[in-house]
Design an enzyme around this catalytic site. Sequence first.
Site, PDB file in Angstrom:
ATOM      1  N   ARG A 120     -16.176   5.778 -18.460  1.00  0.00           N
ATOM      2  CA  ARG A 120     -16.718   4.651 -19.224  1.00  0.00           C
ATOM      3  C   ARG A 120     -17.791   5.147 -20.190  1.00  0.00           C
ATOM      4  O   ARG A 120     -18.458   6.143 -19.947  1.00  0.00           O
ATOM      5  CB  ARG A 120     -17.346   3.629 -18.280  1.00  0.00           C
ATOM      6  CG  ARG A 120     -16.337   3.030 -17.311  1.00  0.00           C
ATOM      7  CD  ARG A 120     -16.741   1.652 -16.859  1.00  0.00           C
ATOM      8  NE  ARG A 120     -18.007   1.627 -16.146  1.00  0.00           N
ATOM      9  CZ  ARG A 120     -18.708   0.509 -15.936  1.00  0.00           C
ATOM     10  NH1 ARG A 120     -18.277  -0.642 -16.408  1.00  0.00           N
ATOM     11  NH2 ARG A 120     -19.836   0.534 -15.255  1.00  0.00           N
ATOM     12  N   LYS A 185     -17.993   9.294  -4.868  1.00  0.00           N
ATOM     13  CA  LYS A 185     -16.966   8.828  -5.810  1.00  0.00           C
ATOM     14  C   LYS A 185     -15.655   9.591  -5.612  1.00  0.00           C
ATOM     15  O   LYS A 185     -15.585  10.808  -5.797  1.00  0.00           O
ATOM     16  CB  LYS A 185     -17.492   9.002  -7.236  1.00  0.00           C
ATOM     17  CG  LYS A 185     -16.593   8.421  -8.290  1.00  0.00           C
ATOM     18  CD  LYS A 185     -17.397   8.091  -9.538  1.00  0.00           C
ATOM     19  CE  LYS A 185     -16.491   7.794 -10.711  1.00  0.00           C
ATOM     20  NZ  LYS A 185     -17.146   7.043 -11.758  1.00  0.00           N
ATOM     21  N   ARG A 318     -25.667   0.640  -8.202  1.00  0.00           N
ATOM     22  CA  ARG A 318     -26.109   1.788  -7.399  1.00  0.00           C
ATOM     23  C   ARG A 318     -26.661   1.295  -6.064  1.00  0.00           C
ATOM     24  O   ARG A 318     -27.223   0.195  -6.014  1.00  0.00           O
ATOM     25  CB  ARG A 318     -27.220   2.571  -8.120  1.00  0.00           C
ATOM     26  CG  ARG A 318     -26.807   3.194  -9.446  1.00  0.00           C
ATOM     27  CD  ARG A 318     -26.001   4.468  -9.232  1.00  0.00           C
ATOM     28  NE  ARG A 318     -25.572   5.062 -10.484  1.00  0.00           N
ATOM     29  CZ  ARG A 318     -24.455   4.777 -11.145  1.00  0.00           C
ATOM     30  NH1 ARG A 318     -23.627   3.870 -10.654  1.00  0.00           N
ATOM     31  NH2 ARG A 318     -24.136   5.361 -12.257  1.00  0.00           N
TER      32      ARG A 318
HETATM   33  P1  ATP Z   1     -20.779   3.317 -13.425  1.00  0.00           P
HETATM   34  O1  ATP Z   1     -21.322   2.776 -12.163  1.00  0.00           O
HETATM   35  O2  ATP Z   1     -21.459   2.818 -14.628  1.00  0.00           O
HETATM   36  O3  ATP Z   1     -19.293   3.242 -13.509  1.00  0.00           O
HETATM   37  P2  ATP Z   1     -20.488   6.203 -13.160  1.00  0.00           P
HETATM   38  O4  ATP Z   1     -21.545   7.245 -13.021  1.00  0.00           O
HETATM   39  O5  ATP Z   1     -19.493   6.109 -12.072  1.00  0.00           O
HETATM   40  O6  ATP Z   1     -21.224   4.838 -13.396  1.00  0.00           O
HETATM   41  P3  ATP Z   1     -18.370   6.371 -15.062  1.00  0.00           P
HETATM   42  O7  ATP Z   1     -18.398   6.293 -16.540  1.00  0.00           O
HETATM   43  O8  ATP Z   1     -17.691   5.273 -14.320  1.00  0.00           O
HETATM   44  O9  ATP Z   1     -19.845   6.486 -14.541  1.00  0.00           O
HETATM   45  O10 ATP Z   1     -17.725   7.759 -14.658  1.00  0.00           O
HETATM   46  C1  ATP Z   1     -18.068   8.932 -15.338  1.00  0.00           C
HETATM   47  C2  ATP Z   1     -18.964   9.761 -14.441  1.00  0.00           C
HETATM   48  O11 ATP Z   1     -18.228  10.147 -13.304  1.00  0.00           O
HETATM   49  C3  ATP Z   1     -19.422  11.074 -15.066  1.00  0.00           C
HETATM   50  O12 ATP Z   1     -20.602  10.896 -15.772  1.00  0.00           O
HETATM   51  C4  ATP Z   1     -19.628  11.969 -13.832  1.00  0.00           C
HETATM   52  O13 ATP Z   1     -20.877  11.727 -13.244  1.00  0.00           O
HETATM   53  C5  ATP Z   1     -18.593  11.446 -12.865  1.00  0.00           C
HETATM   54  N1  ATP Z   1     -17.364  12.253 -12.846  1.00  0.00           N
HETATM   55  C6  ATP Z   1     -16.753  12.958 -13.813  1.00  0.00           C
HETATM   56  N2  ATP Z   1     -15.623  13.559 -13.379  1.00  0.00           N
HETATM   57  C7  ATP Z   1     -15.510  13.198 -12.075  1.00  0.00           C
HETATM   58  C8  ATP Z   1     -14.564  13.484 -11.075  1.00  0.00           C
HETATM   59  N3  ATP Z   1     -13.468  14.223 -11.278  1.00  0.00           N
HETATM   60  N4  ATP Z   1     -14.795  12.942  -9.845  1.00  0.00           N
HETATM   61  C9  ATP Z   1     -15.856  12.171  -9.584  1.00  0.00           C
HETATM   62  N5  ATP Z   1     -16.794  11.858 -10.496  1.00  0.00           N
HETATM   63  C10 ATP Z   1     -16.618  12.369 -11.740  1.00  0.00           C
HETATM   64  C1  BTN Z   2     -14.759   6.147 -14.660  1.00  0.00           C
HETATM   65  O1  BTN Z   2     -15.091   6.210 -13.474  1.00  0.00           O
HETATM   66  O2  BTN Z   2     -15.566   6.062 -15.574  1.00  0.00           O
HETATM   67  C2  BTN Z   2     -13.332   6.117 -15.037  1.00  0.00           C
HETATM   68  C3  BTN Z   2     -12.684   7.461 -15.026  1.00  0.00           C
HETATM   69  C4  BTN Z   2     -11.240   7.365 -15.435  1.00  0.00           C
HETATM   70  C5  BTN Z   2     -10.554   8.697 -15.482  1.00  0.00           C
HETATM   71  C6  BTN Z   2      -9.090   8.559 -15.784  1.00  0.00           C
HETATM   72  S1  BTN Z   2      -8.206  10.073 -15.569  1.00  0.00           S
HETATM   73  C7  BTN Z   2      -6.786   9.378 -16.336  1.00  0.00           C
HETATM   74  C8  BTN Z   2      -7.291   8.538 -17.495  1.00  0.00           C
HETATM   75  N1  BTN Z   2      -7.461   9.338 -18.686  1.00  0.00           N
HETATM   76  C9  BTN Z   2      -8.742   9.427 -19.051  1.00  0.00           C
HETATM   77  O3  BTN Z   2      -9.165  10.061 -20.039  1.00  0.00           O
HETATM   78  N2  BTN Z   2      -9.520   8.729 -18.216  1.00  0.00           N
HETATM   79  C10 BTN Z   2      -8.738   8.088 -17.189  1.00  0.00           C
END
Ligand code: ATP
Ligand code: BTN
Length: 321
Positions: A120, A185, A318
């Site tokens: 996101r 996560k 969170r």
């Molecule tokens: P929100 O609660 O706003 O969704 P979030 O930290 O989960 O916050 P997202 O945009 O949903 O943010 O997810 C992107 C974030 O997830 C990255 O900034 C990183 O911290 C984490 N991330 C990136 N790759 C992975 C992965 N393969 N597995 C788990 N977490 C990841």
């Molecule tokens: C999040 O937690 O912010 C969402 C992560 C979504 C990742 C998936 S992997 C397949 C698809 N292609 C992308 O570039 N993002 C989503």
Amino acid sequence: MPAIDHTPRLALIKILADGQFHSGEKLGQELGMSRAAISKHIKVLQQWGLDVFRVQGKGYCLPSALDLLEEQPLRAKLNTTDFSLIPVIGSTNQYLLDRVGQLASGTACLAEYQQTGRGRRGRTWFSPFGANLYLSMYWRLDAGMAAAMGLSLVVGVSMAETLAQLGAENVKVKWPNDLYWNDRKLAGILVEMTGQAGEAAHLVIGMGLNVAMPDTNAVDQDWANLKDTCHTLPDKNKLAAALINGVTDALKQYEETGMTGFVERWDRYDNFNGRAVKLLLGERVVKGIARGINEQGALLLETEAGITPYLGGEISLRADE
Ligand code: ATP
Ligand code: BTN
């Protein structure tokens, strides 16, 4: 710019996927190239996140066998024939977004490695080769954009249910777009859309599910692997097909009856229900007790002022420790 042909590198990965040693010389013979060329390709595989190592006198090896996605097993298990398996891609979401006008609802795209996987708000989704699942689905929602609000929740519930059916234990949902395990996560969901107000919405639903990701400092928050939640982990083709089939059914149901029924299903997997949480709304932080979701897909937060629904893509939830 012409697309780069990854065929030799993918052939190399197929050989190394058995987790055994392969000498540079033999690899060269099998693939019709020099040892120097093999060595160059190996460097690219390492950049893709594959931990290929070399032992003098033995050759190249992966730390363990690699479970790869394959066209035929996928075709056998998926309820749709509309899918593309593109091992190396920028982003599976972007691939479908670029083709929205040409796709049938339910079309899926799967990859082994994303060069620019995203989360996101422009955040990066770390997507090393072969470790996890990276997949997206296109869905046309005739009810339009307003109906898309609860969608990431519906997808999350469906994924949690499918994983539970496959034997994963304690997989939870976190509002609005994650799967969690042990407060870490496990998966992220990214819903992106195009379309005009008053017309059908074109949705691309991306799912990134960690399956067997090696230790990394590329992810700056606690994360988990599916292999640690499940002693009966199916192969990735079966897993991907089960998730896509499950999400397809959930989306069909959502089209017919909206969030009805999904609130109860969400409650069964809610990681934070009844727990102290904080909501990050830009600069503002609101603390309270999470009380599940409502039929609009809003998070319900209990504070001294009562229970307030929170809705919108800019909110992060969170634990309040
Ligand atoms: P929100 O609660 O706003 O969704 P979030 O930290 O989960 O916050 P997202 O945009 O949903 O943010 O997810 C992107 C974030 O997830 C990255 O900034 C990183 O911290 C984490 N991330 C990136 N790759 C992975 C992965 N393969 N597995 C788990 N977490 C990841
Ligand atoms: C999040 O937690 O912010 C969402 C992560 C979504 C990742 C998936 S992997 C397949 C698809 N292609 C992308 O570039 N993002 C989503």
